[in-house]
Design a protein around this motif. Sequence first.
Motif, PDB file in Angstrom:
ATOM      1  N   GLY A 117     -98.955  78.876 -79.791  1.00  0.00           N
ATOM      2  CA  GLY A 117     -98.634  78.533 -81.170  1.00  0.00           C
ATOM      3  C   GLY A 117     -98.332  79.726 -82.046  1.00  0.00           C
ATOM      4  N   ASP A 118     -98.649  80.940 -81.566  1.00  0.00           N
ATOM      5  CA  ASP A 118     -98.351  82.142 -82.352  1.00  0.00           C
ATOM      6  C   ASP A 118     -96.870  82.491 -82.245  1.00  0.00           C
ATOM      7  N   LEU A 119     -96.387  83.172 -83.264  1.00  0.00           N
ATOM      8  CA  LEU A 119     -94.982  83.554 -83.306  1.00  0.00           C
ATOM      9  C   LEU A 119     -94.867  84.969 -83.875  1.00  0.00           C
ATOM     10  N   CYS A 120     -94.047  85.790 -83.244  1.00  0.00           N
ATOM     11  CA  CYS A 120     -93.832  87.165 -83.688  1.00  0.00           C
ATOM     12  C   CYS A 120     -92.354  87.376 -84.013  1.00  0.00           C
ATOM     13  N   ILE A 121     -92.083  87.960 -85.184  1.00  0.00           N
ATOM     14  CA  ILE A 121     -90.718  88.342 -85.553  1.00  0.00           C
ATOM     15  C   ILE A 121     -90.613  89.852 -85.475  1.00  0.00           C
ATOM     16  N   LEU A 122     -89.692  90.333 -84.663  1.00  0.00           N
ATOM     17  CA  LEU A 122     -89.483  91.766 -84.468  1.00  0.00           C
ATOM     18  C   LEU A 122     -88.176  92.198 -85.124  1.00  0.00           C
ATOM     19  N   ASP A 123     -88.230  93.270 -85.873  1.00  0.00           N
ATOM     20  CA  ASP A 123     -87.043  93.803 -86.526  1.00  0.00           C
ATOM     21  C   ASP A 123     -86.183  94.577 -85.527  1.00  0.00           C
ATOM     22  N   THR A 124     -85.022  94.993 -85.962  1.00  0.00           N
ATOM     23  CA  THR A 124     -84.152  95.814 -85.125  1.00  0.00           C
ATOM     24  C   THR A 124     -84.811  97.180 -84.878  1.00  0.00           C
ATOM     25  N   ASP A 125     -84.490  97.764 -83.722  1.00  0.00           N
ATOM     26  CA  ASP A 125     -84.907  99.135 -83.365  1.00  0.00           C
ATOM     27  C   ASP A 125     -86.407  99.319 -83.182  1.00  0.00           C
ATOM     28  N   VAL A 126     -87.163  98.234 -83.010  1.00  0.00           N
ATOM     29  CA  VAL A 126     -88.592  98.346 -82.715  1.00  0.00           C
ATOM     30  C   VAL A 126     -88.759  98.498 -81.200  1.00  0.00           C
ATOM     31  N   VAL A 127     -89.380  99.594 -80.762  1.00  0.00           N
ATOM     32  CA  VAL A 127     -89.590  99.825 -79.330  1.00  0.00           C
ATOM     33  C   VAL A 127     -90.812  99.015 -78.878  1.00  0.00           C
ATOM     34  N   HIS A 128     -90.618  98.175 -77.887  1.00  0.00           N
ATOM     35  CA  HIS A 128     -91.700  97.295 -77.440  1.00  0.00           C
ATOM     36  C   HIS A 128     -91.431  96.830 -76.014  1.00  0.00           C
ATOM     37  N   ARG A 129     -92.424  96.185 -75.440  1.00  0.00           N
ATOM     38  CA  ARG A 129     -92.249  95.520 -74.154  1.00  0.00           C
ATOM     39  C   ARG A 129     -93.233  94.369 -74.062  1.00  0.00           C
ATOM     40  N   ILE A 130     -92.882  93.383 -73.244  1.00  0.00           N
ATOM     41  CA  ILE A 130     -93.742  92.232 -73.006  1.00  0.00           C
ATOM     42  C   ILE A 130     -94.320  92.351 -71.596  1.00  0.00           C
ATOM     43  N   SER A 131     -95.639  92.294 -71.489  1.00  0.00           N
ATOM     44  CA  SER A 131     -96.280  92.409 -70.184  1.00  0.00           C
ATOM     45  C   SER A 131     -95.945  91.196 -69.327  1.00  0.00           C
ATOM     46  N   ASN A 132     -96.091  91.373 -68.002  1.00  0.00           N
ATOM     47  CA  ASN A 132     -95.775  90.289 -67.072  1.00  0.00           C
ATOM     48  C   ASN A 132     -96.556  89.028 -67.424  1.00  0.00           C
ATOM     49  N   THR A 133     -95.892  87.917 -67.379  1.00  0.00           N
ATOM     50  CA  THR A 133     -96.511  86.636 -67.700  1.00  0.00           C
ATOM     51  C   THR A 133     -96.785  85.841 -66.424  1.00  0.00           C
ATOM     52  N   SER A 134     -97.721  84.895 -66.517  1.00  0.00           N
ATOM     53  CA  SER A 134     -98.130  84.115 -65.350  1.00  0.00           C
ATOM     54  C   SER A 134     -97.608  82.682 -65.447  1.00  0.00           C
ATOM     55  N   ASP A 135     -98.068  81.827 -64.531  1.00  0.00           N
ATOM     56  CA  ASP A 135     -97.565  80.452 -64.432  1.00  0.00           C
ATOM     57  C   ASP A 135     -97.598  79.701 -65.757  1.00  0.00           C
ATOM     58  N   SER A 136     -98.714  79.798 -66.483  1.00  0.00           N
ATOM     59  CA  SER A 136     -98.900  78.970 -67.677  1.00  0.00           C
ATOM     60  C   SER A 136     -98.403  79.629 -68.957  1.00  0.00           C
ATOM     61  N   ASP A 137     -97.889  80.854 -68.847  1.00  0.00           N
ATOM     62  CA  ASP A 137     -97.428  81.570 -70.041  1.00  0.00           C
ATOM     63  C   ASP A 137     -95.953  81.274 -70.295  1.00  0.00           C
ATOM     64  N   ILE A 138     -95.714  80.425 -71.270  1.00  0.00           N
ATOM     65  CA  ILE A 138     -94.338  80.027 -71.601  1.00  0.00           C
ATOM     66  C   ILE A 138     -93.972  80.622 -72.956  1.00  0.00           C
ATOM     67  N   LEU A 139     -92.973  81.476 -72.935  1.00  0.00           N
ATOM     68  CA  LEU A 139     -92.535  82.179 -74.141  1.00  0.00           C
ATOM     69  C   LEU A 139     -91.075  81.844 -74.414  1.00  0.00           C
ATOM     70  N   VAL A 140     -90.791  81.390 -75.644  1.00  0.00           N
ATOM     71  CA  VAL A 140     -89.411  81.092 -76.046  1.00  0.00           C
ATOM     72  C   VAL A 140     -88.904  82.225 -76.922  1.00  0.00           C
ATOM     73  N   ASN A 141     -87.763  82.786 -76.557  1.00  0.00           N
ATOM     74  CA  ASN A 141     -87.159  83.885 -77.315  1.00  0.00           C
ATOM     75  C   ASN A 141     -85.960  83.378 -78.113  1.00  0.00           C
ATOM     76  N   ILE A 142     -85.901  83.760 -79.377  1.00  0.00           N
ATOM     77  CA  ILE A 142     -84.752  83.448 -80.232  1.00  0.00           C
ATOM     78  C   ILE A 142     -84.198  84.773 -80.735  1.00  0.00           C
ATOM     79  N   LEU A 143     -82.948  85.048 -80.389  1.00  0.00           N
ATOM     80  CA  LEU A 143     -82.286  86.271 -80.831  1.00  0.00           C
ATOM     81  C   LEU A 143     -81.269  85.903 -81.901  1.00  0.00           C
ATOM     82  N   MET A 144     -81.302  86.618 -83.002  1.00  0.00           N
ATOM     83  CA  MET A 144     -80.356  86.295 -84.076  1.00  0.00           C
ATOM     84  C   MET A 144     -79.839  87.561 -84.736  1.00  0.00           C
TER      85      MET A 144
END
Length: 350
Positions: A117-144
Amino acid sequence: MKKNEINHYLYQLTEREKFFKNKPASESMDDHSDFDVYTNQMGDRVFKYTFEKHLQKAIESHTHISTHLRTSPLLVFKHNRYAYTPLHSHDFIEINYVYNGQAHITIDNTTLILEKGDLCILDTDVVHRISNTSDSDILVNILMKKEYFSSNMLNRLASNNIIAEFAVRSISETHSHDQYIIFTTEDSEILQDAISGLLVYYLDPVSYSLDAINAYMIIIFSELLKSYTQKKSLEYRSTNQQYIGDILQYIEKNYATCSLAEVATHFNFNASYLSRYLKKQTGSTFMKMIQDIRLNHACALLKNSTYSIEEICQQIGYRNLTFFYKKFTTTFHCTPNNYRNTYRKMIEEE
């Protein structure tokens, strides 16, 4: 595709997920050569993701909706589980929504844990990475594209409501300072339903998909504004302070009849102090705030009702029709009748 099929779509393994599911994912196993790479001050390799290259990849992998994708201001997809995600930045705004499970996002050497239920908005040029996810980890990405985020979404939300306007400005300032912002939506059913609806019209487009997508994005951001203001209100109350959003909400609800003295009494403030506090927090005087709310409501009634001008004048709290005409004409550069007629003509021509 229907909403009740989205859950199956999100949990179904993609070919990439099948490949990485039983193999320890590492940078060397995945191909990011399509993107430019640079070395940051820490000596880490950082990939530079671009909207155009993501768009091209989406077109190549979803040829059946390529025409729709070419005109879409945003891209929506499921984050691949198990696959390695390197340190990267991008030239677009990214939204990460945790549909289920968890997501671990590292930004500037700080790892943030997002729950369902949490949501993160990332600005342009922010250096980051997402750690490996498992079976039950469902993440929806929206790029705009940034212009879609700022002009299409935030400006539309802030245009007719002082609470939304203040929240949008606060969120924008936080976002500009920290370059990301996290919303805890308490696993909002409305938000999850809007994400599902967005996916339906994105993955199975029809002639009016863009309008539907814009509508769902408005719902998504409306839920985020609600989450933000509720969180801030609780934070202030926990320290026995009065949150400005609560005051603005009261003014919005009672705009037709309230006075500065009445609002001050309701919140146990001195009227002069409240006047200064509102000006400092919103940049607007109490009288200007009331006038803007009344005129915005007048516009809504002119467009969506058959009330006479005199009836609208009374409903929004003005007792002098001449004064209302003067304020309306000064603000919108036309009379209320002209405003209504222009809107009706525009609707008829569509």
